[in-house]
Design an enzyme around this catalytic site. Structure first.
Site, PDB file in Angstrom:
ATOM      1  N   HIS A 220       3.763 101.720 -11.948  1.00 58.54           N
ATOM      2  CA  HIS A 220       3.878 101.654 -13.418  1.00 58.54           C
ATOM      3  C   HIS A 220       3.209 100.376 -13.917  1.00 58.54           C
ATOM      4  CE1 HIS A 220       7.113  99.038 -11.966  1.00 58.54           C
ATOM      5  NE2 HIS A 220       6.980  98.386 -13.122  1.00 58.54           N
ATOM      6  N   HIS A 277       1.639  98.371 -10.703  1.00 62.45           N
ATOM      7  CA  HIS A 277       2.354  97.831  -9.546  1.00 62.45           C
ATOM      8  C   HIS A 277       3.518  98.733  -9.172  1.00 62.45           C
ATOM      9  CE1 HIS A 277       4.127  96.133 -13.217  1.00 62.45           C
ATOM     10  NE2 HIS A 277       5.266  96.025 -12.565  1.00 62.45           N
ATOM     11  N   ARG A 288      16.694  94.562  -0.689  1.00 62.04           N
ATOM     12  CA  ARG A 288      15.842  93.650  -1.465  1.00 62.04           C
ATOM     13  C   ARG A 288      16.302  93.583  -2.917  1.00 62.04           C
ATOM     14  NH1 ARG A 288      10.945  94.370  -4.521  1.00 62.04           N
ATOM     15  NH2 ARG A 288       9.865  92.380  -4.648  1.00 62.04           N
TER      16      ARG A 288
HETATM   17  C1  LIG Z   1      11.851  95.979 -21.978  1.00 59.91           C
HETATM   18  C2  LIG Z   1      11.809  96.946 -21.099  1.00 59.91           C
HETATM   19  C3  LIG Z   1      10.754  97.109 -20.060  1.00 59.91           C
HETATM   20  C4  LIG Z   1      11.263  98.266 -19.232  1.00 59.91           C
HETATM   21  C5  LIG Z   1      11.949  99.096 -20.246  1.00 59.91           C
HETATM   22  C6  LIG Z   1      12.786  98.052 -20.993  1.00 59.91           C
HETATM   23  C7  LIG Z   1      13.965  97.649 -20.113  1.00 59.91           C
HETATM   24  C8  LIG Z   1      13.731  97.944 -18.648  1.00 59.91           C
HETATM   25  C9  LIG Z   1      12.299  97.745 -18.190  1.00 59.91           C
HETATM   26  C10 LIG Z   1      11.949  98.500 -16.912  1.00 59.91           C
HETATM   27  C11 LIG Z   1      12.334  97.758 -15.625  1.00 59.91           C
HETATM   28  C12 LIG Z   1      11.901  98.585 -14.393  1.00 59.91           C
HETATM   29  C13 LIG Z   1      10.480  99.121 -14.542  1.00 59.91           C
HETATM   30  C14 LIG Z   1      10.268  99.752 -15.928  1.00 59.91           C
HETATM   31  C15 LIG Z   1       8.918 100.444 -15.992  1.00 59.91           C
HETATM   32  C16 LIG Z   1      11.450 100.622 -16.237  1.00 59.91           C
HETATM   33  O1  LIG Z   1      11.581 101.783 -15.950  1.00 59.91           O
HETATM   34  O2  LIG Z   1      12.418  99.852 -16.880  1.00 59.91           O
HETATM   35  C17 LIG Z   1      10.454  98.676 -16.971  1.00 59.91           C
HETATM   36  C18 LIG Z   1      10.222  99.056 -18.443  1.00 59.91           C
HETATM   37  C19 LIG Z   1       8.801  98.861 -18.946  1.00 59.91           C
HETATM   38  O3  LIG Z   1       8.146  97.873 -18.678  1.00 59.91           O
HETATM   39  O4  LIG Z   1       8.351  99.776 -19.654  1.00 59.91           O
HETATM   40  O1  LIG Z   2      10.936  94.586  -7.620  1.00 61.24           O
HETATM   41  C1  LIG Z   2       9.765  94.332  -7.832  1.00 61.24           C
HETATM   42  O2  LIG Z   2       9.106  93.637  -7.075  1.00 61.24           O
HETATM   43  C2  LIG Z   2       9.071  94.924  -9.032  1.00 61.24           C
HETATM   44  C3  LIG Z   2       9.949  95.081 -10.239  1.00 61.24           C
HETATM   45  C4  LIG Z   2       9.202  95.609 -11.420  1.00 61.24           C
HETATM   46  O3  LIG Z   2       8.050  95.952 -11.357  1.00 61.24           O
HETATM   47  C5  LIG Z   2       9.899  95.711 -12.720  1.00 61.24           C
HETATM   48  O4  LIG Z   2      11.112  95.432 -12.804  1.00 61.24           O
HETATM   49  O5  LIG Z   2       9.212  96.101 -13.699  1.00 61.24           O
HETATM   50 FE   LIG Z   3       7.208  96.256 -13.380  1.00 60.42          FE
END
Ligand SMILES: C=C1C[C@]23C[C@H]1CC[C@H]2[C@@]12CCC[C@@](C)(C(=O)O1)[C@H]2[C@@H]3C(=O)O
Ligand SMILES: O=C(O)CCC(=O)C(=O)O
Ligand SMILES: [Fe+2]
Length: 344
Positions: A220, A277, A288
């Site tokens: 993503h 990534h 982890r």
């Molecule tokens: C401010 C943000 C950024 C979010 C949504 C919201 C809260 C949680 C973040 C994440 C965290 C995990 C990867 C991601 C891709 C997800 O699924 O939730 C992120 C997403 C984004 O970067 O779009």
């Molecule tokens: O756990 C990681 O190394 C990546 C986490 C991440 O990409 C995210 O929280 O958006």
């Molecule tokens: Fe991320």
């Protein structure tokens, strides 16, 4: 009326089956629902790595600009975040994810809410589930912390609040540094970084009985200007480089990983690519943890390629102007198509 980030996410509810994580503690095998196709192996090229930048280096501005342009990511040292705060954050995250499942479920994210315990928001876009549980915080952690630890939540809240404050300072400094590398100063911006949107995401990738068949966090890009990630000593983060493939970001004690998100991609007219990534699960069965801090423009502000940058470079804008709130909604509904949907 200003819109908060949680309100922006409320407009696109997610089904519970994409929120409730597996009970990883009792998982002895990887169920079919969590088995990812074997086509792509999780190893990566170890000869390459993203730059490590010392923020005290007199050339830091130039180096950050170059790293954003070539990799869309870098690691920072001498970043001013106290090491003991990083350690405290990691141990609080560990304490949270070690709670019994039924306790974590008390802070389960609701379908129309953006905060709390659950799977990653991107889960509905993939046919298989990830080997991952997350905890999202926007603003105060108090309500969820009380649900998790009715009598003992002060320590958690204190660490989260201190971490949010320090990260905001660092994120603002990095943003200015990155924009300075483009000859853009604060006066050239029509938004006020005094009220940025921020979110904190604690990620847990439990020990996995069959790591080669599971995915930690699927590929993503982040919906942020930039994201600052603290990973534990266990590796797992990989970034994708065109023409190279997946490159591991190996943990360096005390360093933080910074990556470009979609909003900086738009502002910079794609000069700084929002980096794809993912996180793979540890091959040796180690649990982890990581903590991501997302930093963006105020939710009601407009984001578009910076006019001054277009003037300097003579480029035409590649993206139309959108409010951050609208972009969040476009991304929630369309995920990886989001950037192309606002392309001119
Ligand atoms: C401010 C943000 C950024 C979010 C949504 C919201 C809260 C949680 C973040 C994440 C965290 C995990 C990867 C991601 C891709 C997800 O699924 O939730 C992120 C997403 C984004 O970067 O779009
Ligand atoms: O756990 C990681 O190394 C990546 C986490 C991440 O990409 C995210 O929280 O958006
Ligand atoms: Fe991320």
């Amino acid at each position: 009326m200003t819109t908060t980030l949680s309100e922006a996410y409320r407009e696109h509810p997610i089904h519970l089956r994409h929120i409730i994580p597996l009970d990883f503690n009792s998982a002895r095998i990887v169920p079919d629902s969590h088995v990812w196709p074997k086509s792509d192996d999780f190893s990566s090229d170890h000869r390459l790595s993203i730059p490590v930048i010392d923020l005290k280096d007199p050339n830091a501005v130039k180096l950050t600009g170059h790293a954003c342009e070539t990799w869309g990511a870098f690691q920072v040292i001498n970043h001013g975040i106290p090491l003991n705060l990083l350690e405290d954050m990691e141990s609080e995250a560990r304490r949270l994810f070690s709670l019994p499942t039924q306790q974590k479920m008390k802070a389960l994210r609701e379908p129309a809410s953006a905060t709390g315990y659950g799977l990653a928001r991107i889960s509905p876009f993939f046919p298989k589930y990830m080997w991952h549980e997350g905890f999202t915080i926007m603003g105060s952690p108090v309500v969820h912390a009380r649900a998790l630890w009715p009598n003992d939540n002060a320590r958690f809240c204190d660490v989260i609040e201190r971490y949010q404050k320090k990260m905001e300072v660092l994120a603002e400094q990095l943003t200015h540094q990155i924009l300075n590398s483009l000859d853009i100063s604060q006066e050239d911006l029509n938004w006020d970084l005094g009220s940025p949107y921020t979110a904190l995401q604690l990620n847990s990738y439990p020990s996995c009985p069959d790591p080669n068949r599971a995915m930690g966090l699927a590929p993503h890009t982040d919906t942020s200007l930039l994201t600052i990630l603290h990973q534990s000593a266990i590796s797992g983060l990989q970034i994708f480089q065109e023409g190279v493939g997946w490159v591991s970001v190996l943990p360096i004690a005390g360093a933080l990983v910074v990556n470009v998100g979609d909003l900086l991609h738009i502002l910079s007219n794609a000069r700084f690519p929002s980096v794809l990534h993912r996180a793979v699960v540890n091959p040796d069965g180690c649990h982890r943890l990581s903590v991501a801090y997302f930093y963006g423009l105020p939710t009601d502000s407009n984001v578009c390629p910076l006019p001054k940058l277009l003037n300097i470079s003579g480029q035409t804008p590649r993206y139309r102007s959108v409010t951050v709130k609208d972009y969040v909604l476009i991304k929630s509904k369309n995920f990886e198509e989001a950037l192309s949907l606002i392309r001119i």
